[in-house]
Write a protein that holds these residues in place. Structure first.
Motif, mmCIF file in Angstrom:
data_model
loop_
_atom_site.group_PDB
_atom_site.id
_atom_site.type_symbol
_atom_site.label_atom_id
_atom_site.label_comp_id
_atom_site.label_asym_id
_atom_site.label_seq_id
_atom_site.Cartn_x
_atom_site.Cartn_y
_atom_site.Cartn_z
ATOM 1 N N ASN A 107 113.102 -3.974 46.663
ATOM 2 C CA ASN A 107 112.333 -5.034 46.004
ATOM 3 C C ASN A 107 112.888 -5.353 44.624
ATOM 4 O OD1 ASN A 107 110.264 -5.850 47.845
ATOM 5 N ND2 ASN A 107 109.312 -3.865 47.546
ATOM 6 N N LEU A 108 113.287 -4.336 43.878
ATOM 7 C CA LEU A 108 113.848 -4.572 42.544
ATOM 8 C C LEU A 108 115.181 -5.314 42.631
ATOM 9 C CD1 LEU A 108 112.923 -1.188 40.814
ATOM 10 C CD2 LEU A 108 111.763 -3.406 40.617
ATOM 11 N N VAL A 109 116.008 -4.972 43.612
ATOM 12 C CA VAL A 109 117.264 -5.699 43.817
ATOM 13 C C VAL A 109 116.971 -7.145 44.210
ATOM 14 C CG1 VAL A 109 119.307 -5.853 45.298
ATOM 15 C CG2 VAL A 109 118.621 -3.643 44.368
ATOM 16 N N ALA A 110 115.979 -7.325 45.090
ATOM 17 C CA ALA A 110 115.595 -8.672 45.502
ATOM 18 C C ALA A 110 115.084 -9.480 44.308
ATOM 19 C CB ALA A 110 114.545 -8.613 46.608
ATOM 20 N N ILE A 157 116.094 -9.287 41.257
ATOM 21 C CA ILE A 157 117.274 -9.710 40.491
ATOM 22 C C ILE A 157 117.962 -10.888 41.183
ATOM 23 C CG2 ILE A 157 119.584 -8.985 39.728
ATOM 24 C CD1 ILE A 157 118.321 -6.137 39.376
ATOM 25 N N ILE A 158 118.122 -10.786 42.490
ATOM 26 C CA ILE A 158 118.783 -11.859 43.243
ATOM 27 C C ILE A 158 117.971 -13.153 43.176
ATOM 28 C CG2 ILE A 158 119.471 -12.595 45.562
ATOM 29 C CD1 ILE A 158 120.173 -9.597 46.096
ATOM 30 N N VAL A 159 116.668 -13.045 43.388
ATOM 31 C CA VAL A 159 115.817 -14.240 43.367
ATOM 32 C C VAL A 159 115.739 -14.810 41.949
ATOM 33 C CG1 VAL A 159 113.490 -15.126 43.809
ATOM 34 C CG2 VAL A 159 114.564 -13.577 45.433
ATOM 35 N N ALA A 160 115.791 -13.965 40.928
ATOM 36 C CA ALA A 160 115.818 -14.464 39.552
ATOM 37 C C ALA A 160 117.065 -15.320 39.322
ATOM 38 C CB ALA A 160 115.769 -13.304 38.562
ATOM 39 N N ALA A 161 118.181 -14.904 39.889
ATOM 40 C CA ALA A 161 119.413 -15.701 39.769
ATOM 41 C C ALA A 161 119.263 -17.041 40.494
ATOM 42 C CB ALA A 161 120.603 -14.917 40.332
ATOM 43 N N ILE A 162 118.608 -17.037 41.651
ATOM 44 C CA ILE A 162 118.371 -18.280 42.388
ATOM 45 C C ILE A 162 117.446 -19.202 41.598
ATOM 46 C CG2 ILE A 162 117.329 -19.260 44.474
ATOM 47 C CD1 ILE A 162 118.305 -16.708 45.951
ATOM 48 N N VAL A 163 116.374 -18.640 41.033
ATOM 49 C CA VAL A 163 115.434 -19.433 40.234
ATOM 50 C C VAL A 163 116.153 -20.032 39.030
ATOM 51 C CG1 VAL A 163 113.388 -19.301 38.740
ATOM 52 C CG2 VAL A 163 113.364 -18.230 40.998
ATOM 53 N N ASN A 164 116.990 -19.238 38.374
ATOM 54 C CA ASN A 164 117.757 -19.728 37.230
ATOM 55 C C ASN A 164 118.676 -20.884 37.639
ATOM 56 O OD1 ASN A 164 118.705 -19.640 34.464
ATOM 57 N ND2 ASN A 164 120.576 -18.754 35.306
ATOM 58 N N LEU A 171 112.206 -25.331 43.551
ATOM 59 C CA LEU A 171 112.142 -24.375 42.436
ATOM 60 C C LEU A 171 110.803 -23.649 42.428
ATOM 61 C CD1 LEU A 171 113.079 -23.099 39.763
ATOM 62 C CD2 LEU A 171 112.268 -25.181 38.609
ATOM 63 N N TRP A 172 109.718 -24.384 42.643
ATOM 64 C CA TRP A 172 108.382 -23.776 42.716
ATOM 65 C C TRP A 172 108.346 -22.708 43.806
ATOM 66 C CZ3 TRP A 172 103.790 -26.646 45.364
ATOM 67 C CH2 TRP A 172 102.671 -25.819 45.392
ATOM 68 N N GLY A 173 108.922 -23.027 44.956
ATOM 69 C CA GLY A 173 108.927 -22.072 46.066
ATOM 70 C C GLY A 173 109.675 -20.794 45.733
ATOM 71 N N PHE A 174 110.849 -20.926 45.125
ATOM 72 C CA PHE A 174 111.617 -19.728 44.796
ATOM 73 C C PHE A 174 110.978 -18.940 43.648
ATOM 74 C CE2 PHE A 174 115.272 -21.909 46.979
ATOM 75 C CZ PHE A 174 115.276 -21.037 48.047
ATOM 76 N N ALA A 175 110.327 -19.641 42.714
ATOM 77 C CA ALA A 175 109.595 -18.942 41.656
ATOM 78 C C ALA A 175 108.432 -18.163 42.258
ATOM 79 C CB ALA A 175 109.101 -19.943 40.609
ATOM 80 N N GLN A 176 107.771 -18.758 43.264
ATOM 81 C CA GLN A 176 106.682 -18.051 43.941
ATOM 82 C C GLN A 176 107.207 -16.834 44.700
ATOM 83 O OE1 GLN A 176 103.316 -18.608 43.631
ATOM 84 N NE2 GLN A 176 103.275 -16.604 44.621
ATOM 85 N N LEU A 177 108.379 -16.961 45.304
ATOM 86 C CA LEU A 177 108.992 -15.810 45.975
ATOM 87 C C LEU A 177 109.210 -14.688 44.972
ATOM 88 C CD1 LEU A 177 110.389 -14.331 48.304
ATOM 89 C CD2 LEU A 177 112.470 -15.631 47.755
ATOM 90 N N TRP A 178 109.695 -15.021 43.778
ATOM 91 C CA TRP A 178 109.914 -14.003 42.754
ATOM 92 C C TRP A 178 108.594 -13.336 42.379
ATOM 93 C CZ3 TRP A 178 108.583 -12.575 37.833
ATOM 94 C CH2 TRP A 178 109.420 -11.639 37.220
ATOM 95 N N ASP A 233 105.871 -13.107 44.215
ATOM 96 C CA ASP A 233 105.387 -12.280 45.325
ATOM 97 C C ASP A 233 106.178 -10.977 45.427
ATOM 98 O OD1 ASP A 233 103.157 -13.686 46.335
ATOM 99 O OD2 ASP A 233 104.484 -15.132 47.283
ATOM 100 N N LEU A 234 107.466 -11.020 45.146
ATOM 101 C CA LEU A 234 108.259 -9.792 45.121
ATOM 102 C C LEU A 234 107.813 -8.881 43.977
ATOM 103 C CD1 LEU A 234 111.811 -11.180 45.901
ATOM 104 C CD2 LEU A 234 110.581 -9.484 47.261
ATOM 105 N N LEU A 235 107.490 -9.484 42.831
ATOM 106 C CA LEU A 235 106.999 -8.706 41.700
ATOM 107 C C LEU A 235 105.681 -8.020 42.062
ATOM 108 C CD1 LEU A 235 107.185 -7.876 38.692
ATOM 109 C CD2 LEU A 235 105.874 -9.963 38.177
ATOM 110 N N ALA A 236 104.761 -8.768 42.662
ATOM 111 C CA ALA A 236 103.475 -8.190 43.062
ATOM 112 C C ALA A 236 103.672 -7.075 44.077
ATOM 113 C CB ALA A 236 102.571 -9.279 43.634
ATOM 114 N N ARG A 237 104.572 -7.292 45.018
ATOM 115 C CA ARG A 237 104.849 -6.260 46.018
ATOM 116 C C ARG A 237 105.405 -5.005 45.353
ATOM 117 N NH1 ARG A 237 106.182 -5.633 51.584
ATOM 118 N NH2 ARG A 237 107.805 -4.070 51.841
#
Length: 173
Positions: free
Chosen positions: A94-97, A99-106, A138-145, A147-151
């Motif tokens: 989850n922590l690796v994910a 980081i990856i999703v943060a790069a996508i959001v950026n 962008l909203w969708g990928f931010a939400q993914l981030w 949800d990963l944080l909450a998980r």
């Protein structure tokens, strides 16, 4: 911390609702095009907007998929490991994910900002400002981030972290 997790869960449900709405919109666009073609006509915007809708559905539904555990998972290894080790691997994954999703959001943030600042329009007849569909993605990928944080928080705190079957009818259970 519980307030943050509750907020993330509510935002996730909102993203899920938006994805479902866009699926219905996509269906309406395609049915409109089918009817138009049956009458030897075509609407130029239906294909363009249906593509935007499908990209947005993919992005908006990815966070809720993590939350409800309906995403694709390979659990062959984790099922063979002791619970503590499997939990540790899940936290690291989850922590690796994150980081990856943060790069996508950026990257998406940069794309939306450039499209907005330069007023970039679609090359189609509709001339849609591209920042609009890009912002939904962008909203969708931010939400993914989120949800990963909450998980991750829930896994570390040893709380319930998935809602398997959360959307099932009582008759299905």
């Amino acid at each position: 911390m519980n307030r943050l997790l509750t907020l993330i869960d509510r935002l996730s449900r909102l993203a899920e609702l938006a994805a479902v709405t866009l699926i219905f919109g996509y269906c309406i666009l395609m049915l409109t095009e089918v009817v138009a073609r049956a009458q030897a006509r075509s609407f130029s915007f239906t294909w363009e907007y249906s593509q935007y809708a499908m990209a947005a559905v993919f992005a908006l539904a990815s966070g809720p998929a993590i939350r409800t555990a309906v995403h694709v998972r390979i659990s062959l290894l984790t099922e063979k490991l002791p619970a503590g080790v499997a939990r540790g691997m899940d936290v690291v994954a989850n922590l690796v994910a994150l980081i990856i999703v943060a790069a996508i959001v950026n990257a998406m943030w940069t794309k939306v900002s450039v499209s907005f600042d330069r007023n970039i329009l679609a090359t189609s007849v509709s001339k849609t400002p591209l920042w609009i569909p890009q912002a939904i993605i962008l909203w969708g990928f931010a939400q993914l981030w989120l949800d990963l944080l909450a998980r991750s928080i829930r896994r570390i705190a040893n709380q319930q972290f998935e809602w398997r079957g959360a959307d099932k009818e009582q008759a299905d259970v």
